[in-house]
Design a protein around this motif. Structure first.
Motif, mmCIF file in Angstrom:
data_model
loop_
_atom_site.group_PDB
_atom_site.id
_atom_site.type_symbol
_atom_site.label_atom_id
_atom_site.label_comp_id
_atom_site.label_asym_id
_atom_site.label_seq_id
_atom_site.Cartn_x
_atom_site.Cartn_y
_atom_site.Cartn_z
ATOM 1 N N SER A 259 0.810 -1.222 0.000
ATOM 2 C CA SER A 259 0.000 0.000 0.000
ATOM 3 C C SER A 259 0.843 1.272 0.000
ATOM 4 N N CYS A 260 2.160 1.116 0.136
ATOM 5 C CA CYS A 260 3.027 2.306 0.229
ATOM 6 C C CYS A 260 3.221 2.976 -1.122
ATOM 7 N N CYS A 261 3.561 4.255 -1.041
ATOM 8 C CA CYS A 261 3.814 5.051 -2.243
ATOM 9 C C CYS A 261 5.030 4.508 -2.995
ATOM 10 N N GLN A 262 5.002 4.610 -4.321
ATOM 11 C CA GLN A 262 6.090 4.087 -5.150
ATOM 12 C C GLN A 262 7.419 4.789 -4.900
ATOM 13 N N LYS A 263 7.365 6.034 -4.434
ATOM 14 C CA LYS A 263 8.602 6.790 -4.231
ATOM 15 C C LYS A 263 9.445 6.228 -3.088
ATOM 16 N N HIS A 264 8.828 5.430 -2.205
ATOM 17 C CA HIS A 264 9.557 4.912 -1.055
ATOM 18 C C HIS A 264 10.397 3.695 -1.442
ATOM 19 N N PRO A 265 11.517 3.483 -0.761
ATOM 20 C CA PRO A 265 12.405 2.355 -1.095
ATOM 21 C C PRO A 265 11.733 1.009 -0.853
ATOM 22 N N GLU A 266 12.271 -0.015 -1.467
ATOM 23 C CA GLU A 266 11.689 -1.359 -1.382
ATOM 24 C C GLU A 266 11.871 -1.992 -0.006
ATOM 25 N N PHE A 267 12.777 -1.450 0.795
ATOM 26 C CA PHE A 267 12.960 -1.983 2.152
ATOM 27 C C PHE A 267 13.596 -0.912 3.035
ATOM 28 N N VAL A 268 13.437 -1.091 4.334
ATOM 29 C CA VAL A 268 14.197 -0.296 5.306
ATOM 30 C C VAL A 268 14.970 -1.271 6.183
ATOM 31 N N GLU A 269 16.176 -0.883 6.534
ATOM 32 C CA GLU A 269 17.011 -1.741 7.374
ATOM 33 C C GLU A 269 16.963 -1.226 8.807
ATOM 34 N N VAL A 270 16.597 -2.093 9.735
ATOM 35 C CA VAL A 270 16.459 -1.724 11.144
ATOM 36 C C VAL A 270 17.000 -2.846 12.021
ATOM 37 N N SER A 271 17.201 -2.525 13.291
ATOM 38 C CA SER A 271 17.502 -3.555 14.279
ATOM 39 C C SER A 271 16.195 -3.982 14.926
ATOM 40 N N ALA A 272 15.981 -5.288 15.035
ATOM 41 C CA ALA A 272 14.777 -5.831 15.662
ATOM 42 C C ALA A 272 15.163 -6.546 16.945
ATOM 43 N N ILE A 273 14.481 -6.195 18.031
ATOM 44 C CA ILE A 273 14.766 -6.780 19.347
ATOM 45 C C ILE A 273 13.512 -7.483 19.844
ATOM 46 N N GLU A 274 13.683 -8.683 20.375
ATOM 47 C CA GLU A 274 12.572 -9.367 21.028
ATOM 48 C C GLU A 274 12.933 -9.625 22.487
ATOM 49 N N ALA A 275 12.062 -9.191 23.395
ATOM 50 C CA ALA A 275 12.187 -9.501 24.817
ATOM 51 C C ALA A 275 10.989 -10.368 25.168
ATOM 52 N N ARG A 276 11.215 -11.646 25.391
ATOM 53 C CA ARG A 276 10.135 -12.622 25.598
ATOM 54 C C ARG A 276 10.291 -13.294 26.958
ATOM 55 N N GLU A 277 9.201 -13.384 27.695
ATOM 56 C CA GLU A 277 9.247 -14.003 29.019
ATOM 57 C C GLU A 277 9.540 -15.502 28.899
ATOM 58 N N SER A 278 10.435 -15.962 29.748
ATOM 59 C CA SER A 278 10.782 -17.375 29.792
ATOM 60 C C SER A 278 9.588 -18.190 30.295
ATOM 61 N N VAL A 279 9.455 -19.402 29.755
ATOM 62 C CA VAL A 279 8.366 -20.276 30.204
ATOM 63 C C VAL A 279 8.492 -20.592 31.687
ATOM 64 N N ASP A 280 9.680 -20.413 32.257
ATOM 65 C CA ASP A 280 9.904 -20.726 33.673
ATOM 66 C C ASP A 280 9.113 -19.819 34.610
ATOM 67 N N THR A 281 8.761 -18.605 34.159
ATOM 68 C CA THR A 281 8.088 -17.657 35.064
ATOM 69 C C THR A 281 6.658 -17.324 34.637
ATOM 70 N N ILE A 282 6.158 -17.945 33.571
ATOM 71 C CA ILE A 282 4.784 -17.665 33.127
ATOM 72 C C ILE A 282 3.797 -18.481 33.965
ATOM 73 N N PRO A 283 2.868 -17.830 34.673
ATOM 74 C CA PRO A 283 1.876 -18.576 35.464
ATOM 75 C C PRO A 283 0.950 -19.394 34.561
ATOM 76 N N ALA A 284 0.442 -20.482 35.097
ATOM 77 C CA ALA A 284 -0.471 -21.335 34.332
ATOM 78 C C ALA A 284 -1.704 -20.549 33.910
ATOM 79 N N GLY A 285 -2.086 -20.712 32.650
ATOM 80 C CA GLY A 285 -3.280 -20.052 32.144
ATOM 81 C C GLY A 285 -3.062 -18.635 31.656
ATOM 82 N N GLU A 286 -1.841 -18.103 31.744
ATOM 83 C CA GLU A 286 -1.545 -16.748 31.284
ATOM 84 C C GLU A 286 -0.608 -16.787 30.095
ATOM 85 N N GLU A 287 -0.644 -15.712 29.323
ATOM 86 C CA GLU A 287 0.330 -15.532 28.244
ATOM 87 C C GLU A 287 1.512 -14.752 28.775
#
Length: 468
Positions: A259-287
């Motif tokens: 949906s982006c305008c044609q004038k924009h580049p085909e990609f942007v380069e970024v750093s992606a970080i994921e901080a995800r809770e370990s299964v060791d500390t997730i209570p039962a029934g919660e995400e």
């Protein structure tokens, strides 16, 4: 002379909001004449929304020269349905909010913090707008085919562009936003040599030159380190705990959406970080807790990733600004002005009043090292110095430990005026003590001005104001 008089009136109104901790005109006005004067101020066509935004931006610009800053943007609705009987649907400055039946408008401020300690320095820009009552739904407007400039979401880009101009003298600017600010065009148009983005990812975007998408790619990376995240009882519906967060990161190329305008580049380069809770500390029934953050900054070490995560975590300061503005603080949505233009001006001034309260509380321990004139005038500081000895004891631990005329020095006195004991072991002065102290100081400063006019003792003058 007329402009100068309006400026003085505006300054007095904002101080009254701070001192009384309310944006309700008949509550922060000290008399009937002040109430009438405030109403006339907000309805005066010479006082424009743009002039109030520019005045706030100017103060922010002065406070950020040479400093590394975070600029945090977000949107909040201002809902006046509690007194909609006094407002008109024919008012072009008001429109639907909430359930599309309530009446009000939206604000989108850019709160600027000192990067190293999170101290609030100012508001670089505020975008204020209202929807039309007959505005079509997204599906009817074919929103995906609209140019970004015609969408409401363009405010994220426009506000960032203005902020870059306002903060041109800052050492560096890192713009922080929640998931709603995850807009491809912003990554194209905003970054430069000293301006970076830190935005929580909303869209599971396709990676350039690959069939894989971002979220899957991040989940397959090796864990490079962990940190502990305290989840308190007040935070959403999650079980209070110390979550063990696993960190992954990579440099990726995000493909341009179709949906982006044609004038924009085909990609942007970024750093992606994921901080995800370990299964060791997730209570039962919660995400578990998951943050995925995109940044234009280079991430080569765990420490750099943790720093970006910390900067994103400071986004809660703009939520604090909104809370201070609304029911928990200045109670802006209970204001009873009867025009949309007047209410928008009131909200802009109340935003700055909320900022002042945050600044006063923010440097009460002196760690930020800010000068007192960031909040108080020279006359107010002189008044504080005059009465400061009355709130100090004879022992070293009961004296004001901060440098005279610093913001921490002023906050110590205001806290003492509000009933705080003044001892470190009692903890810092809280918001309630600051509120009471500001109210008492308001009375005292009125007496100070009366004393100068009539040349009578300060306490006698303050008593006269109180009796009146």
């Amino acid at each position: 002379f007329f402009d100068e008089r309006l400026e003085i009136r505006g300054s007095d109104i904002m101080k009254s909001m701070v001192e009384k901790e309310t944006a309700i005109v008949n509550q922060f006005s000290k008399s009937r004449s002040e109430y009438v004067g405030a109403c006339r101020f907000f309805n005066n066509e010479s006082v424009t929304i743009n002039s109030l935004i520019e005045e706030s931006s100017g103060r922010c610009q002065n406070a950020t020269a040479g400093i590394h800053v975070l600029a945090i943007q977000d949107t909040s609705e201002i809902n006046f349905s509690a007194h909609r009987g006094k407002l008109s649907r024919r008012d072009n400055e008001l429109g639907p909010v909430g359930n599309d039946k309530d009446i009000g408008f939206f604000i989108h401020p850019m709160l600027v913090l000192e990067r190293d300690n999170g101290f609030p320095l100012g508001i670089a820009d505020t975008y204020v707008w209202n929807r039309d009552w007959d505005k079509k739904a997204k599906k009817e407007r074919n929103c995906k085919s609209q140019p970004i400039e015609e969408k409401e979401s363009y405010r994220w880009i426009e506000c960032a562009e203005i902020t870059k101009e306002v903060l041109e003298e800052a050492a560096s600017v890192t713009i922080v936003a929640d998931r709603e600010g995850d807009i491809y065009e912003e990554f194209v148009e905003i970054p430069d040599d000293k301006t970076h983005l830190v935005i929580r990812s909303l869209h599971d975007r396709r990676l350039y030159g690959s069939k894989q998408k971002l979220f899957e790619h991040l989940s397959e990376l090796e864990v490079v380190g962990t940190y502990d995240l305290e989840i308190k009882k007040c935070q959403s519906k999650r079980t209070p705990r110390v979550a063990k967060m696993e960190v992954r990161y990579d440099r990726v190329r995000i493909a341009k959406p179709s949906s982006c305008c044609q004038k924009h580049p085909e990609f942007v380069e970024v750093s992606a970080i994921e901080a995800r809770e370990s299964v060791d500390t997730i209570p039962a029934g919660e995400e578990g807790v998951v943050w995925r953050i995109l940044t234009t900054l280079e991430i080569n070490r765990l420490e750099e990733a943790l720093e970006v995560i910390y900067w994103y975590s400071l986004r809660w300061r703009i939520e604090e600004l909104f809370r201070t503005l609304k029911k928990e603080g200045l109670n802006i949505e209970s204001s009873q002005l009867e025009t949309g233009a007047g209410l928008k001006k009131l909200v802009l001034m109340a935003l700055n009043a909320a900022l002042i309260i945050m600044q006063l509380v923010g440097d009460r321990d002196g760690e930020a090292g800010k000068p007192g004139d960031l909040v108080f005038t020279s006359a107010e500081l002189e008044c504080l110095e005059c009465v400061s000895k009355e709130y100090e004891g004879k022992t070293k631990s009961s004296k004001n430990p901060n440098e005279v005329y610093s913001l921490a020095w002023a906050a110590w006195i205001i806290g003492r005026m509000g009933g705080w004991k003044g001892y470190r072991k009692a903890g810092p002065a809280g918001p309630i003590s600051m509120k009471r102290g500001l109210q008492k100081f308001s009375l005292l400063f009125e007496g100070w001005k009366l004393r100068e006019a009539l040349e009578i003792p300060l306490m006698e003058a303050a008593g006269s104001v109180y009796m009146e």
